[in-house]
Design an enzyme around this catalytic site. Structure first.
Site, mmCIF file in Angstrom:
data_model
loop_
_atom_site.group_PDB
_atom_site.id
_atom_site.type_symbol
_atom_site.label_atom_id
_atom_site.label_comp_id
_atom_site.label_asym_id
_atom_site.label_seq_id
_atom_site.Cartn_x
_atom_site.Cartn_y
_atom_site.Cartn_z
ATOM 1 N N GLY A 34 -29.269 10.079 49.121
ATOM 2 C CA GLY A 34 -28.477 10.407 47.929
ATOM 3 C C GLY A 34 -27.101 9.762 47.903
ATOM 4 O O GLY A 34 -26.414 9.799 46.880
ATOM 5 N N ARG A 86 -11.731 19.597 31.987
ATOM 6 C CA ARG A 86 -11.589 20.981 31.527
ATOM 7 C C ARG A 86 -11.193 21.912 32.669
ATOM 8 O O ARG A 86 -10.929 23.072 32.451
ATOM 9 C CB ARG A 86 -12.886 21.440 30.841
ATOM 10 C CG ARG A 86 -13.074 20.747 29.480
ATOM 11 C CD ARG A 86 -14.394 21.056 28.851
ATOM 12 N NE ARG A 86 -15.498 20.461 29.581
ATOM 13 C CZ ARG A 86 -16.777 20.650 29.304
ATOM 14 N NH1 ARG A 86 -17.111 21.448 28.308
ATOM 15 N NH2 ARG A 86 -17.714 20.051 30.005
ATOM 16 N N GLN A 87 -11.136 21.367 33.896
ATOM 17 C CA GLN A 87 -10.582 22.137 35.029
ATOM 18 C C GLN A 87 -9.154 21.615 35.251
ATOM 19 O O GLN A 87 -8.844 21.040 36.278
ATOM 20 C CB GLN A 87 -11.436 21.951 36.273
ATOM 21 C CG GLN A 87 -12.801 22.603 36.143
ATOM 22 C CD GLN A 87 -13.600 22.565 37.439
ATOM 23 O OE1 GLN A 87 -13.064 22.719 38.525
ATOM 24 N NE2 GLN A 87 -14.888 22.350 37.323
ATOM 25 N N LYS A 184 -12.009 30.320 18.757
ATOM 26 C CA LYS A 184 -13.141 30.348 19.697
ATOM 27 C C LYS A 184 -12.779 31.074 20.978
ATOM 28 O O LYS A 184 -11.699 30.871 21.523
ATOM 29 C CB LYS A 184 -13.555 28.907 20.018
ATOM 30 C CG LYS A 184 -14.668 28.797 21.032
ATOM 31 C CD LYS A 184 -15.117 27.356 21.223
ATOM 32 C CE LYS A 184 -14.458 26.711 22.409
ATOM 33 N NZ LYS A 184 -14.962 25.374 22.686
HETATM 34 C C1 R5P Z 1 -13.347 22.752 25.014
HETATM 35 O O1 R5P Z 1 -12.305 23.323 24.745
HETATM 36 C C2 R5P Z 1 -13.735 21.451 24.382
HETATM 37 O O2 R5P Z 1 -12.770 21.004 23.486
HETATM 38 C C3 R5P Z 1 -15.075 21.554 23.684
HETATM 39 O O3 R5P Z 1 -14.952 22.443 22.594
HETATM 40 C C4 R5P Z 1 -16.118 22.077 24.620
HETATM 41 O O4 R5P Z 1 -16.118 21.312 25.781
HETATM 42 C C5 R5P Z 1 -17.493 22.026 23.979
HETATM 43 O O5 R5P Z 1 -18.408 22.557 24.892
HETATM 44 P P1 R5P Z 1 -19.831 23.034 24.423
HETATM 45 O O6 R5P Z 1 -20.469 21.906 23.683
HETATM 46 O O7 R5P Z 1 -20.538 23.368 25.711
HETATM 47 O O8 R5P Z 1 -19.648 24.241 23.564
#
Ligand code: R5P
Length: 284
Positions: A34, A86-87, A184
């Site tokens: 791997g 996103r982290q 959201k």
């Molecule tokens: C998160 O804040 C990003 O801007 C996107 O909204 C998110 O990554 C979308 O993820 P998913 O398609 O899994 O809902």
């Protein structure tokens, strides 16, 4: 000389054509255990442009290998899709800021004169983790212009959360349309909740703009809600089509008319090329 990593071979090739630069011949392999292997067969120039997205851990190792091979050269590095963006902060005590860890690992192989280019990185604060000059290129105008050619009827641009509002606002200016956002809440990795909101979408074509489509849950939930509120057609635009599993099917099942995305990731849906954007930045 342009060096295309395995995750960005098509984009690297397009860039080589636009810049009229030599594309290095590379060999990428995976060993039986791997582990990955990279070799640049062509003799290196003094100035090299490495282009490699990092959607998977394996792609991160490929990138580190390419940087290691190019040690001592003048490197411009393009990471069109920056994985782990996103982290970008500590959400719960004890977590790693993985976006920072990745930047540090990359930075270690770069000199202060190097340049790093990201594209609509999820959290622009990530740029500060590089000690050399790092820029965030904006693909929103490319997507918005492509949307223009769809002959939208009385359009409105919607951001599925506050985070993508800046993108949506700038797209709305291009489309000469109003703009709004949804609220959201992420419940888990795969579940999200979009609070009911009366948006002015009745009989209008809606363009939902976001940086990333991953599981598709965000866009699908927003689409369902907006169609229930009487929206005419729903068009999706995203810079990074991560599209995990059956995300695309989920999106079309929710009722979207079309999905537009860029080629920061090597996916068939990525028809809007960021190669001109990168070429412009490199020329400057
Ligand atoms: C998160 O804040 C990003 O801007 C996107 O909204 C998110 O990554 C979308 O993820 P998913 O398609 O899994 O809902």
């Amino acid at each position: 000389m342009i060096i295309g990593g395995p995750a960005s071979q098509l984009l690297a090739s397009k860039l080589a054509v636009i810049l009229n630069q030599y594309l290095a011949l590379c060999d990428y392999r995976i060993f039986p255990d791997g582990e990955v292997y990279s070799r640049i067969i062509t003799e290196l120039d003094e100035n090299v442009i490495i282009i490699q997205s990092t959607p998977t851990d394996r792609d991160i190792i490929y990138l580190l290998q390419l940087l290691d091979i190019c040690q001592g050269k003048n490197v411009s590095l393009v990471i069109p899709y920056y994985g782990y963006s996103r982290q970008d902060k500590i959400f719960k005590g004890g977590e790693a800021v993985t976006a920072r860890a990745l930047a540090k690992a990359v930075d270690h192989s770069l000199s202060n004169d190097s340049r790093v280019y990201l594209i609509n990185v999820h959290a622009p604060s990530i740029l500060n983790y590089f000690s050399c000059r790092a820029e965030n290129l904006d693909a929103t105008p490319l997507l918005a212009n492509a949307m223009k050619s769809l002959c939208l009827q009385n359009p409105i641009v919607i951001s599925p959360d506050k985070g993508a509002m800046a993108m949506a606002q700038s797209a709305a200016i291009y489309l000469d349309a109003p703009c709004d956002y949804l609220q959201k809440t992420r419940l888990s990795d795969t579940d999200i909740l979009i609070a009911p909101k009366e948006a002015d979408v009745k009989s209008r074509d809606v363009v939902i703009f976001d940086d990333i489509i991953s599981t598709g849950e965000t866009m699908a939930s927003a689409t369902t809600m907006l169609l229930n509120q009487g929206a005419n057609r729903i068009f999706l635009a995203a810079v990074h089509p991560v599209l995990i599993g059956s995300a695309l099917i989920k999106l079309y099942r929710s009722g979207v008319s079309s999905v537009l995305a860029t080629d920061t990731l090597d996916k068939a849906i990525g028809t809007i090329s960021v190669s001109t954007l990168i070429a412009q930045a490199l020329k400057q």
